[in-house]
Design a protein around this motif. Structure first.
Motif, PDB file in Angstrom:
ATOM      1  N   GLU A 254     -40.987 -10.634 -11.203  1.00 30.60           N
ATOM      2  CA  GLU A 254     -39.994 -11.394 -10.709  1.00 30.60           C
ATOM      3  C   GLU A 254     -40.148 -12.203  -9.661  1.00 30.60           C
ATOM      4  OE1 GLU A 254     -35.314  -9.766 -10.281  1.00 30.60           O
ATOM      5  OE2 GLU A 254     -36.676  -8.671  -9.268  1.00 30.60           O
ATOM      6  N   ASN A 255     -39.603 -13.394  -9.357  1.00 29.36           N
ATOM      7  CA  ASN A 255     -39.634 -14.086  -8.344  1.00 29.36           C
ATOM      8  C   ASN A 255     -41.205 -14.739  -8.264  1.00 29.36           C
ATOM      9  OD1 ASN A 255     -37.121 -13.848  -7.453  1.00 29.36           O
ATOM     10  ND2 ASN A 255     -37.742 -11.966  -6.451  1.00 29.36           N
ATOM     11  N   SER A 256     -41.688 -14.927  -9.397  1.00 26.54           N
ATOM     12  CA  SER A 256     -43.074 -15.488  -9.489  1.00 26.54           C
ATOM     13  C   SER A 256     -42.993 -16.568 -10.265  1.00 26.54           C
ATOM     14  CB  SER A 256     -44.180 -14.308  -9.826  1.00 26.54           C
ATOM     15  OG  SER A 256     -45.508 -15.056 -10.223  1.00 26.54           O
ATOM     16  N   ASP A 257     -43.724 -17.327 -10.150  1.00 26.73           N
ATOM     17  CA  ASP A 257     -44.049 -18.712 -11.015  1.00 26.73           C
ATOM     18  C   ASP A 257     -45.250 -18.797 -11.864  1.00 26.73           C
ATOM     19  OD1 ASP A 257     -45.879 -19.280  -8.929  1.00 26.73           O
ATOM     20  OD2 ASP A 257     -44.706 -21.399  -8.528  1.00 26.73           O
ATOM     21  N   GLU A 258     -46.013 -17.650 -11.623  1.00 23.28           N
ATOM     22  CA  GLU A 258     -47.420 -17.587 -12.415  1.00 23.28           C
ATOM     23  C   GLU A 258     -47.360 -16.533 -13.474  1.00 23.28           C
ATOM     24  OE1 GLU A 258     -52.122 -16.679 -11.231  1.00 23.28           O
ATOM     25  OE2 GLU A 258     -50.433 -16.443  -9.742  1.00 23.28           O
ATOM     26  N   PRO A 259     -46.967 -16.744 -14.780  1.00 25.29           N
ATOM     27  CA  PRO A 259     -47.274 -15.898 -15.972  1.00 25.29           C
ATOM     28  C   PRO A 259     -48.615 -15.292 -15.981  1.00 25.29           C
ATOM     29  CG  PRO A 259     -46.717 -18.000 -16.734  1.00 25.29           C
ATOM     30  CD  PRO A 259     -46.820 -18.142 -15.238  1.00 25.29           C
ATOM     31  N   LEU A 260     -48.529 -14.168 -16.959  1.00 25.74           N
ATOM     32  CA  LEU A 260     -49.847 -13.499 -16.962  1.00 25.74           C
ATOM     33  C   LEU A 260     -49.883 -12.944 -18.324  1.00 25.74           C
ATOM     34  CD1 LEU A 260     -50.038 -11.294 -13.799  1.00 25.74           C
ATOM     35  CD2 LEU A 260     -51.615 -13.766 -14.104  1.00 25.74           C
ATOM     36  N   VAL A 261     -50.769 -12.744 -18.971  1.00 26.08           N
ATOM     37  CA  VAL A 261     -51.074 -12.016 -20.100  1.00 26.08           C
ATOM     38  C   VAL A 261     -51.417 -10.569 -19.685  1.00 26.08           C
ATOM     39  CG1 VAL A 261     -52.080 -11.479 -22.344  1.00 26.08           C
ATOM     40  CG2 VAL A 261     -51.460 -13.992 -21.568  1.00 26.08           C
ATOM     41  N   GLY A 262     -50.784  -9.529 -20.200  1.00 22.71           N
ATOM     42  CA  GLY A 262     -50.818  -8.118 -19.980  1.00 22.71           C
ATOM     43  C   GLY A 262     -51.384  -7.340 -21.063  1.00 22.71           C
ATOM     44  N   TYR A 263     -52.077  -6.253 -20.806  1.00 26.82           N
ATOM     45  CA  TYR A 263     -52.543  -5.633 -22.200  1.00 26.82           C
ATOM     46  C   TYR A 263     -52.718  -4.109 -21.730  1.00 26.82           C
ATOM     47  CZ  TYR A 263     -57.568  -4.793 -20.436  1.00 26.82           C
ATOM     48  OH  TYR A 263     -58.497  -4.708 -19.824  1.00 26.82           O
ATOM     49  N   ILE A 264     -52.966  -3.146 -22.522  1.00 23.12           N
ATOM     50  CA  ILE A 264     -53.191  -1.846 -22.196  1.00 23.12           C
ATOM     51  C   ILE A 264     -54.695  -1.511 -22.748  1.00 23.12           C
ATOM     52  CG2 ILE A 264     -52.801   0.538 -22.852  1.00 23.12           C
ATOM     53  CD1 ILE A 264     -49.681  -0.037 -23.118  1.00 23.12           C
ATOM     54  N   PRO A 265     -55.457  -1.380 -21.957  1.00 26.19           N
ATOM     55  CA  PRO A 265     -56.848  -1.076 -22.380  1.00 26.19           C
ATOM     56  C   PRO A 265     -57.255   0.120 -23.389  1.00 26.19           C
ATOM     57  CG  PRO A 265     -56.863  -0.809 -19.924  1.00 26.19           C
ATOM     58  CD  PRO A 265     -55.477  -1.011 -20.297  1.00 26.19           C
ATOM     59  N   ASN A 266     -57.861  -0.314 -24.331  1.00 26.91           N
ATOM     60  CA  ASN A 266     -58.038   0.475 -25.714  1.00 26.91           C
ATOM     61  C   ASN A 266     -56.837   0.817 -26.379  1.00 26.91           C
ATOM     62  OD1 ASN A 266     -60.825   1.083 -24.649  1.00 26.91           O
ATOM     63  ND2 ASN A 266     -60.071   2.601 -23.470  1.00 26.91           N
ATOM     64  N   TRP A 267     -55.997  -0.066 -26.472  1.00 25.13           N
ATOM     65  CA  TRP A 267     -54.797  -0.211 -27.310  1.00 25.13           C
ATOM     66  C   TRP A 267     -54.565  -1.482 -27.806  1.00 25.13           C
ATOM     67  CZ3 TRP A 267     -49.727  -2.350 -27.081  1.00 25.13           C
ATOM     68  CH2 TRP A 267     -48.834  -1.775 -27.875  1.00 25.13           C
ATOM     69  N   VAL A 268     -54.269  -1.638 -29.151  1.00 22.44           N
ATOM     70  CA  VAL A 268     -53.947  -3.067 -29.646  1.00 22.44           C
ATOM     71  C   VAL A 268     -52.453  -3.345 -29.883  1.00 22.44           C
ATOM     72  CG1 VAL A 268     -54.705  -4.769 -31.516  1.00 22.44           C
ATOM     73  CG2 VAL A 268     -56.418  -3.160 -30.434  1.00 22.44           C
ATOM     74  N   GLY A 269     -51.717  -4.343 -29.409  1.00 20.80           N
ATOM     75  CA  GLY A 269     -50.372  -4.444 -30.044  1.00 20.80           C
ATOM     76  C   GLY A 269     -49.729  -5.239 -28.728  1.00 20.80           C
ATOM     77  N   SER A 270     -48.419  -5.499 -28.917  1.00 21.97           N
ATOM     78  CA  SER A 270     -47.499  -6.098 -28.210  1.00 21.97           C
ATOM     79  C   SER A 270     -46.974  -5.196 -27.114  1.00 21.97           C
ATOM     80  CB  SER A 270     -46.433  -7.031 -28.829  1.00 21.97           C
ATOM     81  OG  SER A 270     -45.526  -7.601 -28.013  1.00 21.97           O
ATOM     82  N   LEU A 271     -46.796  -5.263 -25.925  1.00 18.39           N
ATOM     83  CA  LEU A 271     -45.977  -4.279 -25.146  1.00 18.39           C
ATOM     84  C   LEU A 271     -44.458  -4.605 -25.320  1.00 18.39           C
ATOM     85  CD1 LEU A 271     -48.144  -5.271 -21.886  1.00 18.39           C
ATOM     86  CD2 LEU A 271     -48.396  -3.247 -23.306  1.00 18.39           C
ATOM     87  N   TYR A 272     -44.211  -5.704 -25.929  1.00 21.36           N
ATOM     88  CA  TYR A 272     -42.807  -6.198 -26.020  1.00 21.36           C
ATOM     89  C   TYR A 272     -42.033  -5.023 -26.748  1.00 21.36           C
ATOM     90  CZ  TYR A 272     -38.544  -8.686 -27.335  1.00 21.36           C
ATOM     91  OH  TYR A 272     -37.237  -9.146 -27.550  1.00 21.36           O
ATOM     92  N   ASN A 273     -42.572  -4.789 -27.860  1.00 19.39           N
ATOM     93  CA  ASN A 273     -42.251  -3.350 -28.640  1.00 19.39           C
ATOM     94  C   ASN A 273     -41.731  -2.195 -28.148  1.00 19.39           C
ATOM     95  OD1 ASN A 273     -42.032  -5.405 -30.824  1.00 19.39           O
ATOM     96  ND2 ASN A 273     -44.311  -4.872 -31.441  1.00 19.39           N
ATOM     97  N   ARG A 274     -42.739  -1.947 -26.868  1.00 16.87           N
ATOM     98  CA  ARG A 274     -42.436  -0.640 -26.302  1.00 16.87           C
ATOM     99  C   ARG A 274     -41.124  -0.619 -25.444  1.00 16.87           C
ATOM    100  NH1 ARG A 274     -47.525   2.486 -24.599  1.00 16.87           N
ATOM    101  NH2 ARG A 274     -48.953   2.216 -26.178  1.00 16.87           N
ATOM    102  N   PHE A 275     -40.697  -1.923 -25.196  1.00 20.97           N
ATOM    103  CA  PHE A 275     -39.456  -1.790 -24.339  1.00 20.97           C
ATOM    104  C   PHE A 275     -38.193  -2.391 -25.354  1.00 20.97           C
ATOM    105  CE2 PHE A 275     -42.972  -2.728 -21.612  1.00 20.97           C
ATOM    106  CZ  PHE A 275     -42.786  -1.898 -20.641  1.00 20.97           C
ATOM    107  N   ALA A 276     -38.272  -2.790 -26.627  1.00 22.18           N
ATOM    108  CA  ALA A 276     -37.295  -3.846 -27.178  1.00 22.18           C
ATOM    109  C   ALA A 276     -36.337  -2.702 -27.840  1.00 22.18           C
ATOM    110  CB  ALA A 276     -37.927  -4.535 -28.434  1.00 22.18           C
ATOM    111  N   LEU A 277     -36.149  -1.686 -27.600  1.00 22.48           N
ATOM    112  CA  LEU A 277     -35.226  -0.873 -28.482  1.00 22.48           C
ATOM    113  C   LEU A 277     -33.850  -1.071 -27.933  1.00 22.48           C
ATOM    114  CD1 LEU A 277     -37.067   2.887 -28.195  1.00 22.48           C
ATOM    115  CD2 LEU A 277     -36.997   1.057 -30.077  1.00 22.48           C
ATOM    116  N   LYS A 278     -32.978  -1.051 -28.974  1.00 16.95           N
ATOM    117  CA  LYS A 278     -31.735  -1.260 -28.657  1.00 16.95           C
ATOM    118  C   LYS A 278     -30.675  -0.234 -28.717  1.00 16.95           C
ATOM    119  CE  LYS A 278     -32.373  -6.240 -28.997  1.00 16.95           C
ATOM    120  NZ  LYS A 278     -32.172  -7.271 -29.771  1.00 16.95           N
ATOM    121  N   GLY A 279     -29.797   0.075 -27.871  1.00 13.43           N
ATOM    122  CA  GLY A 279     -28.484   1.032 -28.122  1.00 13.43           C
ATOM    123  C   GLY A 279     -28.968   2.446 -28.653  1.00 13.43           C
ATOM    124  N   ASP A 280     -28.456   2.989 -29.724  1.00 17.86           N
ATOM    125  CA  ASP A 280     -28.789   4.100 -29.937  1.00 17.86           C
ATOM    126  C   ASP A 280     -30.434   4.594 -30.560  1.00 17.86           C
ATOM    127  OD1 ASP A 280     -26.334   4.935 -29.685  1.00 17.86           O
ATOM    128  OD2 ASP A 280     -25.531   5.085 -31.568  1.00 17.86           O
TER     129      ASP A 280
END
Length: 170
Positions: free
Chosen positions: A90-116
């Motif tokens: 937040e409040n930065s203008d420099e995007p990065l690519v983040g990852y989890i070492p020894n894990w393959v996939g999108s971090l987005y899916n870990r946070f993308a749950l909705k509602g129930d």
């Protein structure tokens, strides 16, 4: 769509109403604690990444026990190799690519749950050793032959018996 996860004692709560799914919470906490910067994008990719984050990004805010904000950032879609996700503080203008070492996939899916999807799915949270009997009864006539009782015997094993005498024991 806003989700607030708060810890009350040893239980995580979803929006202050119901217990949260422990597996989902653990995925989020794992991602937050293990995420690392994989690389800074080339200048030519920055505009696209910022646009991606502004349209599909999920805002993550972490607070300490006193309610003080520790960190706030956005997680967007997958990187080209799908081994990381676009991210920006937040409040930065420099995007990065983040990852989890020894894990393959999108971090987005870990946070993308909705509602129930965040809710705990347990119906009962009793230890099996504490259960003496269980009764499952279907009130509709067409299903009443599926009704049964489960009883703990003196030897610790369980027996299953039909509720209605017209139902054959299998």
């Amino acid at each position: 769509n806003t989700t607030t996860l708060t810890r009350e004692g040893n239980v995580w709560m979803y929006n202050g109403i119901s217990p949260a799914n422990p597996t989902s919470v653990n995925y989020v906490l794992d991602a937050m604690t293990r995420v690392r910067v994989k690389f800074r994008p080339a200048d030519s990719a920055v505009d696209y990444m910022v646009q991606n984050l502004s349209t599909v990004g999920i805002k993550i805010e972490a607070y300490d026990k006193a309610g003080k904000k520790l960190k706030s950032y956005y997680v967007g879609g997958s990187s080209q190799d799908e081994h990381g996700s676009t991210m920006i503080l937040e409040n930065s203008d420099e995007p990065l690519v983040g990852y989890i070492p020894n894990w393959v996939g999108s971090l987005y899916n870990r946070f993308a749950l909705k509602g129930d999807e965040w809710r705990d799915r347990h119906i009962f949270q009793e230890e099996v050793e504490e259960i003496q009997s269980l009764r499952v009864e279907y009130p509709e006539l067409e299903y009443d032959n599926y009704s049964f009782t489960l009883n703990r015997e003196d030897n610790g094993e369980f027996s299953v018996d039909p509720i209605y005498p017209t139902t054959k024991k299998q």
